[in-house]
Motif scaffolding. Structure first.
Motif, PDB file in Angstrom:
ATOM      1  N   THR A 270       0.835  -1.199   0.000  1.00  0.00           N
ATOM      2  CA  THR A 270       0.000   0.000   0.000  1.00  0.00           C
ATOM      3  C   THR A 270       0.871   1.251   0.000  1.00  0.00           C
ATOM      4  O   THR A 270       1.977   1.264   0.546  1.00  0.00           O
ATOM      5  N   THR A 271       0.346   2.286  -0.638  1.00  0.00           N
ATOM      6  CA  THR A 271       1.043   3.567  -0.695  1.00  0.00           C
ATOM      7  C   THR A 271       0.080   4.678  -0.292  1.00  0.00           C
ATOM      8  O   THR A 271      -1.137   4.507  -0.321  1.00  0.00           O
ATOM      9  N   VAL A 272       0.642   5.810   0.085  1.00  0.00           N
ATOM     10  CA  VAL A 272      -0.113   7.043   0.277  1.00  0.00           C
ATOM     11  C   VAL A 272       0.541   8.107  -0.590  1.00  0.00           C
ATOM     12  O   VAL A 272       1.742   8.025  -0.880  1.00  0.00           O
ATOM     13  N   HIS A 273      -0.232   9.084  -1.016  1.00  0.00           N
ATOM     14  CA  HIS A 273       0.327  10.131  -1.863  1.00  0.00           C
ATOM     15  C   HIS A 273      -0.330  11.467  -1.573  1.00  0.00           C
ATOM     16  O   HIS A 273      -1.442  11.522  -1.051  1.00  0.00           O
ATOM     17  N   PHE A 274       0.392  12.509  -1.898  1.00  0.00           N
ATOM     18  CA  PHE A 274      -0.096  13.874  -1.787  1.00  0.00           C
ATOM     19  C   PHE A 274       0.510  14.669  -2.926  1.00  0.00           C
ATOM     20  O   PHE A 274       1.669  14.462  -3.282  1.00  0.00           O
ATOM     21  N   GLY A 275      -0.269  15.554  -3.512  1.00  0.00           N
ATOM     22  CA  GLY A 275       0.266  16.337  -4.624  1.00  0.00           C
ATOM     23  C   GLY A 275      -0.485  17.630  -4.833  1.00  0.00           C
ATOM     24  O   GLY A 275      -1.479  17.915  -4.169  1.00  0.00           O
ATOM     25  N   ILE A 276       0.021  18.390  -5.775  1.00  0.00           N
ATOM     26  CA  ILE A 276      -0.595  19.648  -6.172  1.00  0.00           C
ATOM     27  C   ILE A 276      -0.483  19.747  -7.682  1.00  0.00           C
ATOM     28  O   ILE A 276       0.497  19.272  -8.273  1.00  0.00           O
ATOM     29  N   GLY A 277      -1.490  20.327  -8.305  1.00  0.00           N
ATOM     30  CA  GLY A 277      -1.466  20.421  -9.755  1.00  0.00           C
ATOM     31  C   GLY A 277      -2.408  21.493 -10.259  1.00  0.00           C
ATOM     32  O   GLY A 277      -3.021  22.233  -9.480  1.00  0.00           O
TER      33      GLY A 277
ATOM     34  N   ILE B 252       9.061   8.601  -3.499  1.00  0.00           N
ATOM     35  CA  ILE B 252       9.401   9.021  -4.849  1.00  0.00           C
ATOM     36  C   ILE B 252       8.518  10.223  -5.196  1.00  0.00           C
ATOM     37  O   ILE B 252       7.470  10.444  -4.588  1.00  0.00           O
ATOM     38  N   VAL B 253       8.962  10.990  -6.146  1.00  0.00           N
ATOM     39  CA  VAL B 253       8.221  12.158  -6.603  1.00  0.00           C
ATOM     40  C   VAL B 253       7.940  11.982  -8.090  1.00  0.00           C
ATOM     41  O   VAL B 253       8.845  11.668  -8.860  1.00  0.00           O
TER      42      VAL B 253
ATOM     43  N   LEU C 233      -4.786  20.752 -20.244  1.00  0.00           N
ATOM     44  CA  LEU C 233      -3.461  20.268 -19.888  1.00  0.00           C
ATOM     45  C   LEU C 233      -3.406  20.164 -18.375  1.00  0.00           C
ATOM     46  O   LEU C 233      -3.977  21.008 -17.673  1.00  0.00           O
ATOM     47  N   ARG C 234      -2.668  19.169 -17.871  1.00  0.00           N
ATOM     48  CA  ARG C 234      -2.650  18.938 -16.433  1.00  0.00           C
ATOM     49  C   ARG C 234      -1.228  18.679 -15.940  1.00  0.00           C
ATOM     50  O   ARG C 234      -0.785  17.541 -15.885  1.00  0.00           O
ATOM     51  N   PRO C 235      -0.489  19.726 -15.545  1.00  0.00           N
ATOM     52  CA  PRO C 235       0.789  19.504 -14.873  1.00  0.00           C
ATOM     53  C   PRO C 235       0.541  19.192 -13.392  1.00  0.00           C
ATOM     54  O   PRO C 235      -0.363  19.761 -12.777  1.00  0.00           O
ATOM     55  N   GLU C 236       1.341  18.274 -12.842  1.00  0.00           N
ATOM     56  CA  GLU C 236       1.126  17.874 -11.452  1.00  0.00           C
ATOM     57  C   GLU C 236       2.432  17.380 -10.842  1.00  0.00           C
ATOM     58  O   GLU C 236       3.265  16.795 -11.530  1.00  0.00           O
ATOM     59  N   VAL C 237       2.582  17.608  -9.553  1.00  0.00           N
ATOM     60  CA  VAL C 237       3.690  17.054  -8.765  1.00  0.00           C
ATOM     61  C   VAL C 237       3.057  16.245  -7.647  1.00  0.00           C
ATOM     62  O   VAL C 237       2.201  16.747  -6.921  1.00  0.00           O
ATOM     63  N   ARG C 238       3.482  14.985  -7.532  1.00  0.00           N
ATOM     64  CA  ARG C 238       2.882  14.081  -6.548  1.00  0.00           C
ATOM     65  C   ARG C 238       3.982  13.315  -5.831  1.00  0.00           C
ATOM     66  O   ARG C 238       4.831  12.689  -6.456  1.00  0.00           O
ATOM     67  N   GLY C 239       3.975  13.383  -4.496  1.00  0.00           N
ATOM     68  CA  GLY C 239       4.883  12.576  -3.678  1.00  0.00           C
ATOM     69  C   GLY C 239       4.189  11.302  -3.268  1.00  0.00           C
ATOM     70  O   GLY C 239       2.992  11.300  -2.981  1.00  0.00           O
TER      71      GLY C 239
END
Length: 169
Positions: A121-128, A158-159, A139-145
């Motif tokens: 299992t993983t968890v993630h958080f991002g902004i885009g 990982i990012v 268009l959808r740029p995004e950064v997700r950790g």
């Protein structure tokens, strides 16, 4: 007395039908809610500066936007040079609305499948952002950790830096 009840029920029925028709027309004119689908490519790197891998990934996302603020989405992606798959379920909160773009935060949980081990299992958080192109495209740029849920340490994640093209239905 019977005539008053009939008049009242007819008036109430007419009012409810008018309200339903007006709200559905307003909802149909609002382009902010509904289903969406996008394809994306990503550059993936570890958060640990000593780790020695950078790779690309590709995938697809599908979602449904319930209001102008809240949406749910699912995504499936694969690293291009390894048999590693990510599947995510996410909640999105849009917090800046400005034509033609919107900025959002995304968070959720998922699974990662390595070729030689069990799923984890993983968890993630991002902004885009979603930058409108025409009436339905964006268009959808995004950064997700992303971190393994069992080991939530900042240097073990990982990012993903992704860019996608999407379509609203």
């Amino acid at each position: 007395m019977v005539r008053r009840l009939q008049w009242f029920s007819r008036t109430l029925s007419f009012s409810l039908l008018t309200l339903i028709a007006a709200s559905s027309a307003a909802s149909a004119q609002s382009g902010e809610t509904g289903a969406s689908f996008d394809l994306f490519g990503a550059y993936v790197r570890p958060t640990d500066s000593d780790a020695d891998f950078d790779t690309e990934a590709y995938g697809a996302r599908g979602g449904y936007r319930f209001t102008n603020v809240w949406a749910l989405e699912g995504s499936l992606s694969r690293l291009s040079d390894a048999d590693i798959w990510f599947g995510d379920a996410s909640a999105k909160a849009y917090f800046i609305h400005s034509q033609p773009f919107e900025i959002y935060a995304v968070t959720g949980a998922g699974l990662v499948r390595f070729s030689d081990t069990d799923d984890e299992t993983t968890v993630h958080f991002g902004i885009g952002a979603e930058i409108g192109i025409g009436q339905r495209g964006y268009l959808r740029p995004e950064v997700r950790g992303r971190w393994l849920a069992d080991e939530l340490r900042a240097d073990d994640g990982i990012v993903d830096y992704s860019l996608g093209f999407g379509w609203r239905f």
